[in-house]
Motif scaffolding. Structure first.
Motif, PDB file in Angstrom:
ATOM      1  N   LEU A 190       3.096   4.594  16.800  1.00 16.61           N
ATOM      2  CA  LEU A 190       1.780   4.832  16.212  1.00 16.61           C
ATOM      3  C   LEU A 190       1.458   3.822  15.112  1.00 16.61           C
ATOM      4  CD1 LEU A 190       1.909   8.738  15.936  1.00 16.61           C
ATOM      5  CD2 LEU A 190       0.888   7.344  17.759  1.00 16.61           C
ATOM      6  N   ILE A 191       2.460   3.521  14.276  1.00 12.64           N
ATOM      7  CA  ILE A 191       2.255   2.534  13.213  1.00 12.64           C
ATOM      8  C   ILE A 191       1.965   1.164  13.812  1.00 12.64           C
ATOM      9  CG2 ILE A 191       3.393   1.279  11.335  1.00 12.64           C
ATOM     10  CD1 ILE A 191       4.887   3.887  10.692  1.00 12.64           C
ATOM     11  N   LYS A 192       2.689   0.818  14.870  1.00 13.68           N
ATOM     12  CA  LYS A 192       2.488  -0.486  15.519  1.00 13.68           C
ATOM     13  C   LYS A 192       1.048  -0.631  16.010  1.00 13.68           C
ATOM     14  CE  LYS A 192       4.032  -4.425  17.109  1.00 13.68           C
ATOM     15  NZ  LYS A 192       4.533  -5.482  16.208  1.00 13.68           N
ATOM     16  N   VAL A 193       0.518   0.431  16.599  1.00 13.81           N
ATOM     17  CA  VAL A 193      -0.862   0.401  17.095  1.00 13.81           C
ATOM     18  C   VAL A 193      -1.849   0.335  15.928  1.00 13.81           C
ATOM     19  CG1 VAL A 193      -2.629   1.690  18.342  1.00 13.81           C
ATOM     20  CG2 VAL A 193      -0.289   1.613  19.218  1.00 13.81           C
ATOM     21  N   ALA A 194      -1.597   1.139  14.880  1.00 10.49           N
ATOM     22  CA  ALA A 194      -2.539   1.221  13.760  1.00 10.49           C
ATOM     23  C   ALA A 194      -2.608  -0.078  12.965  1.00 10.49           C
ATOM     24  CB  ALA A 194      -2.159   2.381  12.840  1.00 10.49           C
ATOM     25  N   TRP A 226       6.983   3.951   3.382  1.00 10.46           N
ATOM     26  CA  TRP A 226       5.886   3.925   4.336  1.00 10.46           C
ATOM     27  C   TRP A 226       5.122   2.613   4.302  1.00 10.46           C
ATOM     28  CZ3 TRP A 226       3.507   9.553   4.042  1.00 10.46           C
ATOM     29  CH2 TRP A 226       4.457  10.450   4.573  1.00 10.46           C
ATOM     30  N   LEU A 227       4.925   2.045   3.127  1.00  9.62           N
ATOM     31  CA  LEU A 227       4.256   0.752   3.054  1.00  9.62           C
ATOM     32  C   LEU A 227       5.157  -0.345   3.614  1.00  9.62           C
ATOM     33  CD1 LEU A 227       1.775  -0.850   2.168  1.00  9.62           C
ATOM     34  CD2 LEU A 227       2.886  -1.211  -0.041  1.00  9.62           C
ATOM     35  N   LEU A 228       6.435  -0.301   3.262  1.00  7.07           N
ATOM     36  CA  LEU A 228       7.379  -1.298   3.763  1.00  7.07           C
ATOM     37  C   LEU A 228       7.489  -1.232   5.283  1.00  7.07           C
ATOM     38  CD1 LEU A 228      10.177  -0.913   1.063  1.00  7.07           C
ATOM     39  CD2 LEU A 228       8.700  -2.912   1.389  1.00  7.07           C
ATOM     40  N   LEU A 229       7.504  -0.022   5.823  1.00 11.87           N
ATOM     41  CA  LEU A 229       7.611   0.143   7.271  1.00 11.87           C
ATOM     42  C   LEU A 229       6.366  -0.387   7.976  1.00 11.87           C
ATOM     43  CD1 LEU A 229       9.734   1.348   9.171  1.00 11.87           C
ATOM     44  CD2 LEU A 229       8.470   3.498   9.099  1.00 11.87           C
ATOM     45  N   SER A 230       5.209  -0.078   7.419  1.00 10.88           N
ATOM     46  CA  SER A 230       3.962  -0.580   8.013  1.00 10.88           C
ATOM     47  C   SER A 230       3.895  -2.095   7.932  1.00 10.88           C
ATOM     48  CB  SER A 230       2.758   0.039   7.293  1.00 10.88           C
ATOM     49  OG  SER A 230       2.738   1.444   7.447  1.00 10.88           O
ATOM     50  N   TYR A 231       4.338  -2.655   6.793  1.00 18.73           N
ATOM     51  CA  TYR A 231       4.371  -4.109   6.651  1.00 18.73           C
ATOM     52  C   TYR A 231       5.309  -4.733   7.670  1.00 18.73           C
ATOM     53  CZ  TYR A 231       6.307  -8.502   4.915  1.00 18.73           C
ATOM     54  OH  TYR A 231       6.786  -9.790   4.823  1.00 18.73           O
ATOM     55  N   SER A 289       8.818  -5.466  16.440  1.00 17.30           N
ATOM     56  CA  SER A 289       8.473  -4.513  17.482  1.00 17.30           C
ATOM     57  C   SER A 289       8.846  -3.110  17.029  1.00 17.30           C
ATOM     58  CB  SER A 289       9.208  -4.843  18.788  1.00 17.30           C
ATOM     59  OG  SER A 289      10.597  -4.590  18.649  1.00 17.30           O
ATOM     60  N   SER A 290       8.185  -2.106  17.593  1.00 15.11           N
ATOM     61  CA  SER A 290       8.508  -0.724  17.238  1.00 15.11           C
ATOM     62  C   SER A 290       9.929  -0.366  17.662  1.00 15.11           C
ATOM     63  CB  SER A 290       7.503   0.237  17.891  1.00 15.11           C
ATOM     64  OG  SER A 290       7.547   0.145  19.302  1.00 15.11           O
ATOM     65  N   SER A 291      10.389  -0.957  18.766  1.00 21.88           N
ATOM     66  CA  SER A 291      11.742  -0.685  19.247  1.00 21.88           C
ATOM     67  C   SER A 291      12.784  -1.205  18.259  1.00 21.88           C
ATOM     68  CB  SER A 291      11.961  -1.339  20.612  1.00 21.88           C
ATOM     69  OG  SER A 291      11.026  -0.885  21.550  1.00 21.88           O
ATOM     70  N   LEU A 292      12.620  -2.446  17.824  1.00 18.38           N
ATOM     71  CA  LEU A 292      13.563  -3.037  16.881  1.00 18.38           C
ATOM     72  C   LEU A 292      13.552  -2.288  15.549  1.00 18.38           C
ATOM     73  CD1 LEU A 292      15.528  -5.198  15.960  1.00 18.38           C
ATOM     74  CD2 LEU A 292      13.592  -6.719  15.516  1.00 18.38           C
ATOM     75  N   THR A 293      12.371  -1.919  15.088  1.00 14.78           N
ATOM     76  CA  THR A 293      12.278  -1.175  13.832  1.00 14.78           C
ATOM     77  C   THR A 293      13.007   0.158  13.933  1.00 14.78           C
ATOM     78  OG1 THR A 293      10.100  -2.166  13.432  1.00 14.78           O
ATOM     79  CG2 THR A 293      10.686  -0.237  12.125  1.00 14.78           C
ATOM     80  N   PRO A 302      15.655   6.414  17.505  1.00 16.55           N
ATOM     81  CA  PRO A 302      15.547   5.079  18.090  1.00 16.55           C
ATOM     82  C   PRO A 302      15.349   5.103  19.607  1.00 16.55           C
ATOM     83  CG  PRO A 302      17.363   5.168  16.549  1.00 16.55           C
ATOM     84  CD  PRO A 302      16.912   6.577  16.759  1.00 16.55           C
ATOM     85  N   ALA A 303      16.025   6.048  20.275  1.00 13.45           N
ATOM     86  CA  ALA A 303      15.856   6.139  21.725  1.00 13.45           C
ATOM     87  C   ALA A 303      14.414   6.467  22.080  1.00 13.45           C
ATOM     88  CB  ALA A 303      16.803   7.189  22.294  1.00 13.45           C
ATOM     89  N   VAL A 304      13.811   7.379  21.318  1.00 14.27           N
ATOM     90  CA  VAL A 304      12.405   7.721  21.539  1.00 14.27           C
ATOM     91  C   VAL A 304      11.519   6.519  21.243  1.00 14.27           C
ATOM     92  CG1 VAL A 304      10.510   9.201  20.789  1.00 14.27           C
ATOM     93  CG2 VAL A 304      12.800  10.158  21.031  1.00 14.27           C
ATOM     94  N   ALA A 305      11.816   5.798  20.144  1.00  8.28           N
ATOM     95  CA  ALA A 305      11.024   4.626  19.769  1.00  8.28           C
ATOM     96  C   ALA A 305      11.113   3.537  20.828  1.00  8.28           C
ATOM     97  CB  ALA A 305      11.505   4.082  18.422  1.00  8.28           C
ATOM     98  N   VAL A 306      12.321   3.298  21.334  1.00 15.28           N
ATOM     99  CA  VAL A 306      12.505   2.276  22.369  1.00 15.28           C
ATOM    100  C   VAL A 306      11.756   2.660  23.628  1.00 15.28           C
ATOM    101  CG1 VAL A 306      14.182   1.235  23.924  1.00 15.28           C
ATOM    102  CG2 VAL A 306      14.696   1.419  21.497  1.00 15.28           C
ATOM    103  N   LEU A 307      11.908   3.916  24.051  1.00 18.11           N
ATOM    104  CA  LEU A 307      11.255   4.368  25.276  1.00 18.11           C
ATOM    105  C   LEU A 307       9.738   4.288  25.148  1.00 18.11           C
ATOM    106  CD1 LEU A 307      11.693   5.628  28.065  1.00 18.11           C
ATOM    107  CD2 LEU A 307      11.592   7.879  26.985  1.00 18.11           C
ATOM    108  N   ALA A 308       9.208   4.705  23.999  1.00 20.94           N
ATOM    109  CA  ALA A 308       7.763   4.656  23.787  1.00 20.94           C
ATOM    110  C   ALA A 308       7.267   3.217  23.748  1.00 20.94           C
ATOM    111  CB  ALA A 308       7.393   5.373  22.491  1.00 20.94           C
ATOM    112  N   GLY A 309       8.006   2.338  23.067  1.00 20.75           N
ATOM    113  CA  GLY A 309       7.598   0.945  22.968  1.00 20.75           C
ATOM    114  C   GLY A 309       7.599   0.238  24.305  1.00 20.75           C
TER     115      GLY A 309
END
Length: 296
Positions: A22-26, A79-84, A90-94, A247-254
């Protein structure tokens, strides 16, 4: 773990695996500071009325020092650092980098006088996790900037220590009250920087607005309530085991929704990080009492 604990664990594993997507898209349409501000405002609108109606604001503010520390470690900075970071990562790597949170939690608990000791198995798990992260970055290092990675490292430190603050200094404060106040404080901090850019929200496409709404409602308001319930149910270190599955959810979603590549680094790093986290936060086996001490 109780049935309630498992339900909370599975819910949080999924809910906090989705924010990376979601952050990646936003942040593709809005600046990171606007994303953080909007996320906090949405969460606060949902949680503050509940806190006020139950008369929990004043009792919670008696612990203002611990509340402020928790807010900085869990929200304002991460939250700011993560968004930055997700502007370029990529969302997967993050998600995989954030999987190292249990390492920090285990070390912080030990340094702060936690009851559980760092056994050889847990140390080996930390080493395995570090190898997994090194393999991940070593295989996928091309085009990855250093500053975003360092930003995620700071996020990991915050996420690894904030639950300890909550369990030790805020144990008597309802989780909804802690979350409400933390969201309001974070929103106030970023308001001067976000409000002049608020036009980015009205100009954003529907996909970005939907991601922002889901980030505020599900991954902030609902997630924080469930996370505090999980901490109180199983303790801060075991609660952070959710980062094994995130991370598994993040990788799969990405990979499935953003067409991000499933690289060799992800294939090698993911199982190593997950296995390392599982060993690093393994509960110690109680030392059996001497036979002579047994009651006849």
């Amino acid at each position: 773990m109780s049935r309630r604990g498992w339900v909370l664990f599975l819910a949080m594993s999924v809910i906090w695996g989705v924010p990376y997507l979601l952050i990646k898209v936003a942040v593709g349409e809005m600046s990171p500071v606007v994303v953080v501000f909007a996320r906090c405002v949405i969460g606060a609108v949902l949680l503050v009325p509940w806190t006020v109606a139950r008369g929990q604001v004043r009792p919670a503010l008696r612990h203002w020092r611990a509340l402020l520390l928790f807010t900085v470690l869990e929200m304002t900075a991460p939250w700011l650092l993560l968004s930055y970071a997700e502007v370029s990562l990529s969302s997967s790597l993050t998600g995989l980098l954030v999987a190292s949170v249990p390492f920090v939690a285990a070390l912080a608990a030990r340094l702060l006088g936690g009851e559980e000791r760092l056994t050889a198995v847990r140390l080996a798990g930390m080493g395995l996790g570090v190898v997994g992260i090194a393999a991940l970055l070593g295989l996928d290092v091309e085009g990855v900037a250093l500053l975003p990675v360092l930003a995620v490292v700071l996020v990991v430190i915050g996420y690894g220590t904030a639950p300890l603050v909550a369990s030790r200094a805020l144990a008597d404060v309802p989780g909804v009250a802690v979350s409400s106040i933390a969201l309001v404080v974070t929103a106030v901090v970023y308001a001067p920087f976000a409000i002049p850019r608020i036009g980015q929200v009205t100009a954003a496409p529907a996909t970005a607005l939907t991601s922002l709404a889901a980030l505020g409602v599900v991954c902030t308001a609902l997630a924080l309530v469930l996370f505090f319930a999980l901490i109180r149910e199983v303790g801060p270190q075991r609660a952070l085991v959710i980062t094994f599955v995130n991370p598994a959810v993040a990788v799969l979603a990405g990979v499935l929704l953003l067409d991000e590549p499933f690289t060799l680094g992800l294939a090698v790093g993911l199982p190593l990080v997950l296995a390392g986290c599982a060993l690093a936060t393994r509960r110690n086996t109680p030392t059996p009492a001497p036979e002579s001490a047994a009651v006849p």
